[in-house]
Write a protein that holds these residues in place. Structure first.
Motif, PDB file in Angstrom:
ATOM      1  N   LYS A 141       2.108   1.502 -52.517  1.00  0.00           N
ATOM      2  CA  LYS A 141       2.826   2.143 -53.611  1.00  0.00           C
ATOM      3  C   LYS A 141       2.494   1.375 -54.876  1.00  0.00           C
ATOM      4  CE  LYS A 141       6.741   3.125 -50.632  1.00  0.00           C
ATOM      5  NZ  LYS A 141       8.083   2.666 -50.336  1.00  0.00           N
ATOM      6  N   LYS A 142       2.661   2.025 -55.996  1.00  0.00           N
ATOM      7  CA  LYS A 142       2.363   1.396 -57.282  1.00  0.00           C
ATOM      8  C   LYS A 142       3.185   0.121 -57.473  1.00  0.00           C
ATOM      9  CE  LYS A 142       0.925   2.313 -61.791  1.00  0.00           C
ATOM     10  NZ  LYS A 142      -0.476   2.110 -61.956  1.00  0.00           N
ATOM     11  N   ASP A 143       4.451   0.122 -57.047  1.00  0.00           N
ATOM     12  CA  ASP A 143       5.290  -1.068 -57.187  1.00  0.00           C
ATOM     13  C   ASP A 143       4.761  -2.236 -56.370  1.00  0.00           C
ATOM     14  OD1 ASP A 143       6.975   0.274 -58.887  1.00  0.00           O
ATOM     15  OD2 ASP A 143       8.434   0.788 -57.336  1.00  0.00           O
ATOM     16  N   ASP A 144       4.238  -1.950 -55.173  1.00  0.00           N
ATOM     17  CA  ASP A 144       3.679  -3.008 -54.332  1.00  0.00           C
ATOM     18  C   ASP A 144       2.436  -3.613 -54.985  1.00  0.00           C
ATOM     19  OD1 ASP A 144       5.635  -2.718 -52.379  1.00  0.00           O
ATOM     20  OD2 ASP A 144       4.463  -1.222 -51.281  1.00  0.00           O
ATOM     21  N   MET A 145       1.603  -2.777 -55.569  1.00  0.00           N
ATOM     22  CA  MET A 145       0.400  -3.263 -56.250  1.00  0.00           C
ATOM     23  C   MET A 145       0.780  -4.148 -57.432  1.00  0.00           C
ATOM     24  SD  MET A 145      -2.189  -2.340 -54.645  1.00  0.00           S
ATOM     25  CE  MET A 145      -2.312  -1.348 -53.191  1.00  0.00           C
ATOM     26  N   LYS A 146       1.847  -3.780 -58.129  1.00  0.00           N
ATOM     27  CA  LYS A 146       2.313  -4.589 -59.255  1.00  0.00           C
ATOM     28  C   LYS A 146       2.788  -5.958 -58.774  1.00  0.00           C
ATOM     29  CE  LYS A 146       3.635  -1.099 -62.601  1.00  0.00           C
ATOM     30  NZ  LYS A 146       4.698  -0.587 -63.453  1.00  0.00           N
ATOM     31  N   LYS A 147       3.499  -5.989 -57.646  1.00  0.00           N
ATOM     32  CA  LYS A 147       3.985  -7.258 -57.113  1.00  0.00           C
ATOM     33  C   LYS A 147       2.828  -8.171 -56.730  1.00  0.00           C
ATOM     34  CE  LYS A 147       8.243  -5.290 -55.290  1.00  0.00           C
ATOM     35  NZ  LYS A 147       8.933  -4.838 -54.082  1.00  0.00           N
ATOM     36  N   VAL A 148       1.860  -7.631 -56.014  1.00  0.00           N
ATOM     37  CA  VAL A 148       0.698  -8.420 -55.615  1.00  0.00           C
ATOM     38  C   VAL A 148      -0.070  -8.900 -56.844  1.00  0.00           C
ATOM     39  CG1 VAL A 148      -1.555  -8.295 -54.482  1.00  0.00           C
ATOM     40  CG2 VAL A 148       0.451  -7.370 -53.352  1.00  0.00           C
ATOM     41  N   SER A 149      -0.245  -8.024 -57.817  1.00  0.00           N
ATOM     42  CA  SER A 149      -0.953  -8.386 -59.045  1.00  0.00           C
ATOM     43  C   SER A 149      -0.212  -9.469 -59.813  1.00  0.00           C
ATOM     44  CB  SER A 149      -1.132  -7.151 -59.936  1.00  0.00           C
ATOM     45  OG  SER A 149      -1.841  -6.165 -59.253  1.00  0.00           O
ATOM     46  N   SER A 150       1.111  -9.401 -59.825  1.00  0.00           N
ATOM     47  CA  SER A 150       1.918 -10.415 -60.512  1.00  0.00           C
ATOM     48  C   SER A 150       1.762 -11.779 -59.855  1.00  0.00           C
ATOM     49  CB  SER A 150       3.397 -10.023 -60.519  1.00  0.00           C
ATOM     50  OG  SER A 150       3.583  -8.890 -61.311  1.00  0.00           O
ATOM     51  N   VAL A 151       1.786 -11.806 -58.525  1.00  0.00           N
ATOM     52  CA  VAL A 151       1.604 -13.069 -57.797  1.00  0.00           C
ATOM     53  C   VAL A 151       0.216 -13.629 -58.084  1.00  0.00           C
ATOM     54  CG1 VAL A 151       1.356 -14.067 -55.484  1.00  0.00           C
ATOM     55  CG2 VAL A 151       3.267 -12.535 -55.984  1.00  0.00           C
ATOM     56  N   LEU A 152      -0.790 -12.776 -58.029  1.00  0.00           N
ATOM     57  CA  LEU A 152      -2.171 -13.181 -58.295  1.00  0.00           C
ATOM     58  C   LEU A 152      -2.316 -13.743 -59.705  1.00  0.00           C
ATOM     59  CD1 LEU A 152      -5.212 -13.248 -57.569  1.00  0.00           C
ATOM     60  CD2 LEU A 152      -5.310 -10.848 -58.283  1.00  0.00           C
ATOM     61  N   ALA A 153      -1.830 -13.004 -60.698  1.00  0.00           N
ATOM     62  CA  ALA A 153      -1.945 -13.443 -62.093  1.00  0.00           C
ATOM     63  C   ALA A 153      -1.165 -14.737 -62.329  1.00  0.00           C
ATOM     64  CB  ALA A 153      -1.454 -12.343 -63.028  1.00  0.00           C
ATOM     65  N   ALA A 154      -0.001 -14.877 -61.711  1.00  0.00           N
ATOM     66  CA  ALA A 154       0.794 -16.102 -61.879  1.00  0.00           C
ATOM     67  C   ALA A 154       0.068 -17.317 -61.300  1.00  0.00           C
ATOM     68  CB  ALA A 154       2.160 -15.937 -61.217  1.00  0.00           C
ATOM     69  N   GLU A 155      -0.572 -17.148 -60.147  1.00  0.00           N
ATOM     70  CA  GLU A 155      -1.335 -18.260 -59.559  1.00  0.00           C
ATOM     71  C   GLU A 155      -2.485 -18.678 -60.465  1.00  0.00           C
ATOM     72  OE1 GLU A 155      -2.905 -17.778 -55.646  1.00  0.00           O
ATOM     73  OE2 GLU A 155      -0.932 -17.763 -54.711  1.00  0.00           O
ATOM     74  N   ILE A 156      -3.228 -17.703 -60.947  1.00  0.00           N
ATOM     75  CA  ILE A 156      -4.369 -18.003 -61.809  1.00  0.00           C
ATOM     76  C   ILE A 156      -3.888 -18.615 -63.121  1.00  0.00           C
ATOM     77  CG2 ILE A 156      -6.329 -17.036 -63.061  1.00  0.00           C
ATOM     78  CD1 ILE A 156      -6.475 -14.889 -60.796  1.00  0.00           C
ATOM     79  N   ASN A 157      -2.791 -18.095 -63.676  1.00  0.00           N
ATOM     80  CA  ASN A 157      -2.238 -18.653 -64.914  1.00  0.00           C
ATOM     81  C   ASN A 157      -1.829 -20.109 -64.728  1.00  0.00           C
ATOM     82  OD1 ASN A 157      -1.372 -18.468 -67.660  1.00  0.00           O
ATOM     83  ND2 ASN A 157       0.727 -18.279 -66.921  1.00  0.00           N
ATOM     84  N   SER A 158      -1.242 -20.438 -63.586  1.00  0.00           N
ATOM     85  CA  SER A 158      -0.872 -21.832 -63.310  1.00  0.00           C
ATOM     86  C   SER A 158      -2.111 -22.720 -63.289  1.00  0.00           C
ATOM     87  CB  SER A 158      -0.154 -21.939 -61.959  1.00  0.00           C
ATOM     88  OG  SER A 158       1.088 -21.299 -62.018  1.00  0.00           O
TER      89      SER A 158
END
Length: 163
Positions: A141-158
């Motif tokens: 679902k679109k919401d699940d993709m957003k969650k995964v993308s948020s985790v991914l972006a947060a890791e890379i940002n760190s």
């Protein structure tokens, strides 16, 4: 007196703009498995990651998402992506590999099972950090993709903030 105010104001604006800067990064999405074309899920993740990095204050560009079936293809795509990052004056290059299950015979959407990402300096080509995300449970679902993308972006940002 009016000319002095204009000159001082112009000088202050130029001085202030010298202190305003943002890091520039370029990223690339590589899809493994799933379909023979770049899937909607991969494009959705690409879009969300780009949005997150804009929200974090980065100047973001991306290479075209691609499908790969081998490590040698990954390396070719990595080299072309880092070349595009250098040409675009980016500070960093990020390659994101999305690993999907094979398409089953019912034609259902394949499951995303793992994400690998590599952060590199665009100027030197040096790999700065690599990481994998394996705990992925999606219903596509679109919401699940957003969650995964948020985790991914947060890791890379760190990882970027640690630089």
């Amino acid at each position: 007196m009016g000319k002095h105010k204009i000159l001082i104001f112009t000088f202050l604006m130029l001085l202030g703009s010298a202190y305003c800067s943002a890091r520039q990064l370029s990223f690339q999405i590589i899809q493994h498995g799933g379909t023979s074309d770049v899937s909607e899920q991969s494009l959705s993740i690409e879009d969300e990651v780009m949005t997150k990095f804009f929200d974090y204050g980065y100047i973001v560009t991306n290479s075209n998402a691609a499908v790969s079936s081998s490590a040698s293809q990954d390396e070719k795509l990595y080299n072309s992506g880092i070349g595009e990052a250098v040409d675009g004056f980016s500070d960093y290059f990020i390659q994101i590999k999305l690993f999907y299950d094979k398409v089953n015979q019912t034609g259902e959407v394949p499951d995303l099972k793992k994400i690998d990402w590599t952060l590199a300096s665009a100027k030197t080509g040096e790999e700065l950090k690599k990481h994998s995300i394996t705990d992925i449970k999606l219903e596509h679902k679109k919401d699940d993709m957003k969650k995964v993308s948020s985790v991914l972006a947060a890791e890379i940002n760190s990882a970027l903030k640690a630089r």
